[in-house]
Design an enzyme around this catalytic site. Structure first.
Site, short mmCIF file in Angstrom:
data_model
loop_
_atom_site.label_atom_id
_atom_site.label_comp_id
_atom_site.label_asym_id
_atom_site.label_seq_id
_atom_site.Cartn_x
_atom_site.Cartn_y
_atom_site.Cartn_z
N LYS A 44 0.84 -1.20 0.00
CA LYS A 44 0.00 0.00 0.00
C LYS A 44 0.87 1.25 0.00
O LYS A 44 1.80 1.35 0.81
CB LYS A 44 -0.94 -0.01 1.20
CG LYS A 44 -2.00 -1.09 1.14
CD LYS A 44 -2.91 -1.08 2.34
CE LYS A 44 -2.25 -1.70 3.54
NZ LYS A 44 -1.99 -3.13 3.40
N TYR A 62 9.06 -7.04 25.52
CA TYR A 62 9.16 -8.20 24.63
C TYR A 62 10.63 -8.59 24.56
O TYR A 62 11.50 -7.71 24.43
CB TYR A 62 8.63 -7.81 23.24
CG TYR A 62 8.39 -8.94 22.29
CD1 TYR A 62 7.23 -9.71 22.35
CD2 TYR A 62 9.32 -9.25 21.29
CE1 TYR A 62 7.00 -10.74 21.46
CE2 TYR A 62 9.10 -10.28 20.40
CZ TYR A 62 7.94 -11.03 20.49
OH TYR A 62 7.71 -12.05 19.60
N ASP A 88 4.85 -3.90 10.61
CA ASP A 88 3.43 -3.57 10.54
C ASP A 88 2.76 -3.70 11.90
O ASP A 88 1.89 -2.90 12.27
CB ASP A 88 2.72 -4.43 9.51
CG ASP A 88 2.92 -5.93 9.73
OD1 ASP A 88 3.85 -6.32 10.46
OD2 ASP A 88 2.15 -6.72 9.15
N THR A 133 -2.41 -11.86 4.96
CA THR A 133 -2.02 -13.21 4.56
C THR A 133 -1.94 -14.09 5.80
O THR A 133 -2.33 -15.26 5.79
CB THR A 133 -0.67 -13.18 3.83
OG1 THR A 133 -0.76 -12.24 2.74
CG2 THR A 133 -0.31 -14.54 3.29
#
Length: 244
Positions: free
Chosen positions: A15, A86, A95, A118
């Site tokens: 995009k 994390y 993303d 996906t």
């Protein structure tokens, strides 16, 4: 005022969106398999500042020669407003980081972001606004494609809202199994996340990504659906980098 070109390279589509600090343009989608330097240059204006989120290293490499100096490749160091709890922040998808940035800034915490692409990803924002991890499962399209490629007679189907649960053809039966079964997968994962992470609080659940609208019909699991969440995150990262 800076002019941005925001690029989100995912496995199926890339995009491109023009933006400024206060405005987000309409995205243009290009199949990632067809992405190259020539395609990229069609979207780039002379003074654009580029922010790039990519989960496809080979596609990033194909346009690398055309990227301007100073391009921001989204990673943990560009998400200063987002606390990350994390073990290996560098292994978080760009993303997913962009989604988390947009979620915390625009909608607050605690939260769960469900991104349908996906793969479908579930990203968890703690009560105190930190990214703490998530879940990755096959996407709806991948499940439908798998049925086709691993069987002799089942066709490749277009994913859309099924008209009924009990199919009157092979295609209808596959579509019902894919969509309704997928809703069950999403529901169960959300239940488990809430039980483990939020036993005493209620997170906002935000859906984004290509299949979010198909799955959200007659499904009350999401508090809101924002197809532009990733791009809004890239815009916020751009503002932090160039505007402050």
């Amino acid at each position: 005022m800076p002019s941005y070109l925001l690029i989100d390279i995912s496995n199926s589509f890339t995009k491109f969106t023009k933006a400024s600090p206060n405005r987000l343009g309409k995205p243009v989608r290009v199949p990632t398999a067809k992405l190259n330097s020539s395609t990229f240059r069609k979207f780039l204006a002379p003074h654009d500042k580029v922010v790039l989120s990519s989960v496809v290293p080979a596609a990033t490499k194909r346009i690398s020669s055309a990227l301007p100096t100073g391009t921001v490749f989204v990673g943990p160091k560009h998400c200063a407003d987002l606390r990350i709890d994390y073990p290996q922040p560098s292994r978080i998808g760009a993303d997913r980081l962009a989604n988390a940035v947009a979620c915390v800034r625009l909608h607050g915490a605690p939260a769960i972001v469900v991104d349908f692409g996906t793969a479908v990803t579930f990203d968890v924002i703690s009560n105190d606004g930190a990214y703490v991890g998530g879940v990755i499962a096959p996407g709806l399209g991948v499940m439908a494609e798998y049925l086709h490629t691993r069987t002799a007679l089942l066709p490749l189907i277009e994913v859309k809202k099924p008209e009924r649960v009990v199919g009157k053809s092979t295609r209808e039966a596959m579509l019902s199994g894919a969509v309704h079964g997928y809703r069950g997968l999403v529901r169960e994962i959300l239940i488990r996340i809430r039980e483990e992470q939020f036993p005493r609080s209620k997170p906002i659940v935000i859906a984004t990504g290509g299949d979010s609208m198909v799955l959200n019909e007659s499904l009350s699991l999401f508090d809101l659906t924002d197809p532009l969440l990733t791009l809004k995150g890239l815009q916020l990262i751009a503002n932090h980098h160039w505007v402050g």
